[in-house]
Design a protein around this motif. Structure first.
Motif, PDB file in Angstrom:
ATOM      1  N   GLU A   1      51.254  68.740  41.678  1.00  0.00           N
ATOM      2  CA  GLU A   1      52.157  67.472  41.789  1.00  0.00           C
ATOM      3  C   GLU A   1      52.623  67.676  40.116  1.00  0.00           C
ATOM      4  O   GLU A   1      51.757  67.312  39.092  1.00  0.00           O
ATOM      5  N   ARG A   2      53.749  67.655  39.738  1.00  0.00           N
ATOM      6  CA  ARG A   2      54.476  67.671  38.451  1.00  0.00           C
ATOM      7  C   ARG A   2      54.151  66.342  37.701  1.00  0.00           C
ATOM      8  O   ARG A   2      54.273  65.325  38.807  1.00  0.00           O
ATOM      9  N   ILE A   3      53.856  66.365  36.549  1.00  0.00           N
ATOM     10  CA  ILE A   3      53.403  65.131  35.689  1.00  0.00           C
ATOM     11  C   ILE A   3      54.569  64.913  35.020  1.00  0.00           C
ATOM     12  O   ILE A   3      55.091  65.581  34.207  1.00  0.00           O
ATOM     13  N   ALA A   4      55.192  63.602  35.271  1.00  0.00           N
ATOM     14  CA  ALA A   4      56.496  63.066  34.592  1.00  0.00           C
ATOM     15  C   ALA A   4      56.411  62.247  33.401  1.00  0.00           C
ATOM     16  O   ALA A   4      55.483  61.487  33.456  1.00  0.00           O
ATOM     17  N   CYS A   5      56.690  62.747  32.324  1.00  0.00           N
ATOM     18  CA  CYS A   5      56.408  62.172  30.933  1.00  0.00           C
ATOM     19  C   CYS A   5      57.561  61.799  30.030  1.00  0.00           C
ATOM     20  O   CYS A   5      58.603  62.751  30.131  1.00  0.00           O
ATOM     21  N   LEU A   6      57.663  60.706  29.455  1.00  0.00           N
ATOM     22  CA  LEU A   6      58.506  60.618  28.556  1.00  0.00           C
ATOM     23  C   LEU A   6      58.068  59.855  26.951  1.00  0.00           C
ATOM     24  O   LEU A   6      57.235  59.209  27.251  1.00  0.00           O
ATOM     25  N   THR A   7      58.887  60.077  25.935  1.00  0.00           N
ATOM     26  CA  THR A   7      58.294  59.064  24.863  1.00  0.00           C
ATOM     27  C   THR A   7      58.700  57.778  25.129  1.00  0.00           C
ATOM     28  O   THR A   7      59.757  57.480  25.870  1.00  0.00           O
ATOM     29  N   CYS A   8      58.215  56.712  24.296  1.00  0.00           N
ATOM     30  CA  CYS A   8      58.808  55.277  24.356  1.00  0.00           C
ATOM     31  C   CYS A   8      58.144  54.740  23.038  1.00  0.00           C
ATOM     32  O   CYS A   8      57.350  55.188  22.468  1.00  0.00           O
ATOM     33  N   TYR A   9      58.928  53.621  22.555  1.00  0.00           N
ATOM     34  CA  TYR A   9      58.714  53.191  21.542  1.00  0.00           C
ATOM     35  C   TYR A   9      58.595  51.609  21.421  1.00  0.00           C
ATOM     36  O   TYR A   9      58.228  50.937  20.301  1.00  0.00           O
ATOM     37  N   ASP A  10      58.893  50.913  22.437  1.00  0.00           N
ATOM     38  CA  ASP A  10      58.964  49.490  22.334  1.00  0.00           C
ATOM     39  C   ASP A  10      58.359  48.933  24.029  1.00  0.00           C
ATOM     40  O   ASP A  10      58.505  49.898  24.991  1.00  0.00           O
ATOM     41  N   ALA A  11      58.215  47.479  24.104  1.00  0.00           N
ATOM     42  CA  ALA A  11      57.919  46.992  25.352  1.00  0.00           C
ATOM     43  C   ALA A  11      59.031  46.947  26.253  1.00  0.00           C
ATOM     44  O   ALA A  11      58.687  47.141  27.530  1.00  0.00           O
ATOM     45  N   SER A  12      60.161  46.873  26.031  1.00  0.00           N
ATOM     46  CA  SER A  12      61.210  46.721  27.117  1.00  0.00           C
ATOM     47  C   SER A  12      61.318  47.964  27.750  1.00  0.00           C
ATOM     48  O   SER A  12      61.396  48.049  28.992  1.00  0.00           O
ATOM     49  N   PHE A  13      61.656  49.213  26.957  1.00  0.00           N
ATOM     50  CA  PHE A  13      61.412  50.417  27.486  1.00  0.00           C
ATOM     51  C   PHE A  13      60.098  50.706  28.354  1.00  0.00           C
ATOM     52  O   PHE A  13      60.359  51.458  29.393  1.00  0.00           O
ATOM     53  N   ALA A  14      59.408  50.235  27.746  1.00  0.00           N
ATOM     54  CA  ALA A  14      57.819  50.781  28.504  1.00  0.00           C
ATOM     55  C   ALA A  14      57.826  50.319  30.005  1.00  0.00           C
ATOM     56  O   ALA A  14      57.570  50.872  31.003  1.00  0.00           O
ATOM     57  N   VAL A  15      58.378  48.643  30.131  1.00  0.00           N
ATOM     58  CA  VAL A  15      58.279  48.318  31.296  1.00  0.00           C
ATOM     59  C   VAL A  15      59.204  48.949  32.422  1.00  0.00           C
ATOM     60  O   VAL A  15      59.050  49.186  33.548  1.00  0.00           O
ATOM     61  N   LEU A  16      60.391  49.334  31.734  1.00  0.00           N
ATOM     62  CA  LEU A  16      61.187  50.194  32.638  1.00  0.00           C
ATOM     63  C   LEU A  16      60.939  51.658  33.115  1.00  0.00           C
ATOM     64  O   LEU A  16      61.011  52.039  34.126  1.00  0.00           O
TER      65      LEU A  16
END
Ligand code: KIV
Length: 276
Positions: A28-43
Motif C-alpha cells: 500500500e503506497r504511503i501518502a506524505c506531504l509537508t506541513c507547517y501550521d495547524a490549519s493545514f494539518a487538520v486538512l
C-alpha cells in the motif's frame, strides 16, 4: 489516560512506525506531504494523509529564503508544535536543520527537543556515510529516524545546485550501499530525493524499511511533495516532479484528497514527473 491503548480500537488508528512497515509489506503506497501550521494539518489529516513532515523547506516557502540553510531548531520546534495540534491520525516527522546534528550528542539533544517540545514522532536528517554514527546513537536511544539521501538540499552550496543524483553507475551503487548501511545503523525510514526511477526501485527492493520518494520514480513505497507546490502557491519554476493538484479542484481539501488518491492508486507520479 492510556491514549495509545484506546487508539488501537479506533476505526482509523493513528499511523506509527509499525503501520508504515506493514504498508510497505502489503504494497500500500504511503501518502506524505509537508506541513507547517495547524490549519493545514487538520486538512491533511481529514484527507487521509499517512505521514506529515515539518520540513526545513519552511525556510523557503514560509520564510522566503533561497535555501533551507538558515532554518533553526527553534523554527522547526515552533512549526512542529503547531502542526501536532492539528493531527489525529497522520504520523508526524520533523526535519533536523542544517548543522543541528554535527555529532551524536548534539543530534540527540536536538532530536529530544524536537520530540519533547515539538511533539515530533520521528526526526529526519540528511545523511549518508558521514551520519552513520549519528543514526546509530539516536536509534540506541529509541529516537525514530528517517534518513534523507539522494539530493540533500542542506548541501546545496557544496554540490553546486539542486540536481538529479545517482545517474552514474558507481554513484548509484554507492547510494544503494549507504542506504543499506543507514538501515542497519537503525534508520526506520529512508527518504530518497531526485534520483532516476531505476535507482529508486533498486533501493526500495534492497531495503526492508519503507522508502519515501520525492522525484524518485513510481516504484518506491511512498510519495512526498511540498504542500505549497501541490496547491500551486509556489511562484516561478517548480521541480519536474511537482504536479499541481489544484488543477480541476475548487478547494485545497479537494486537492489534497486528489493527491492522496493519486498516490494510493499509483496514478502519481506519471512519466513526466520522473527522471531517467
Ligand atoms: O524539507 C522538506 O520539505 C523535505 C522534502 C523535500 C521531503 O525534506
Amino acid at each position: 489516560m492510556y491514549t495509545q491503548l484506546e487508539q488501537r480500537g479506533m476505526p482509523e488508528p493513528p499511523v506509527n512506525v509499525a503501520t508504515l512497515g506493514k504498508m510497505k509489506a502489503e504494497g500500500e503506497r504511503i501518502a506524505c506531504l509537508t506541513c507547517y501550521d495547524a490549519s493545514f494539518a487538520v486538512l491533511l489529516d481529514a484527507a487521509g494523509m499517512d505521514l506529515v513532515l515539518v520540513g526545513d523547506s519552511l525556510g523557503m516557502v514560509i520564510q522566503g529564503h533561497d535555501t533551507t540553510v538558515p532554518v533553526t531548531v527553534s523554527d522547526i520546534i515552533y512549526h512542529t508544535r503547531n502542526v501536532a495540534r492539528g493531527l489525529r491520525r497522520a504520523f508526524l516527522v520533523a526535519d533536523m536543520p542544517f548543522m543541528s546534528y554535527t555529532n551524536p550528542n548534539q543530534a540527540l539533544e536536538n532530536a529530544v527537543r524536537m520530540m519533547q517540545e515539538g511533539g515530533a514522532m520521528m526526526i529526519k536528517l540528511e545523511g549518508g556515510e558521514g551520519q552513520l554514527q549519528i543514526v546509530e546513537h539516536l536509534a540506541r536511544h529509541d529516537i525514530p529516524v528517517c534518513a534523507h539521501i539522494g539530493l540533500k538540499p542542506q548541501s546545496v552550496h557544496k554540490i553546486g545546485g539542486f540536481r538529479v543524483q545517482g545517474r552514474e553507475p558507481d554513484k548509484a551503487r554507492e547510494m544503494t550501499e549507504s542506504a543499506k548501511r543507514l538501515q542497519d545503523a537503525g534508520a526506520d525510514v529512508v527518504l530518497l530525493e531526485c534520483v532516476p526511477n531505476e535507482l529508486g526501485k533498486g533501493i526500495t527492493e534492497t531495503l526492508d524499511v519503507p522508502v519515501i520518494g520525492i522525484g524518485a520514480g513510481p516504484d518506491v513505497d511512498g510519495q512526498i511533495l511540498v504542500l505549497y507546490d501541490i496547491l500551486n502557491i509556489t511562484q516561478g519554476r517548480t521541480p519536474k516532479f511537482v504536479r499541481n493538484f489544484m488543477a480541476g479542484h475548487d478547494a485545497p481539501l479537494e486537492a489534497v484528497h486528489a493527491f492522496v488518491k493519486a498516490v494510493k492508486t499509483r496514478e502519481y507520479p506519471a512519466p513526466e514527473h520522473c527522471f531517467s
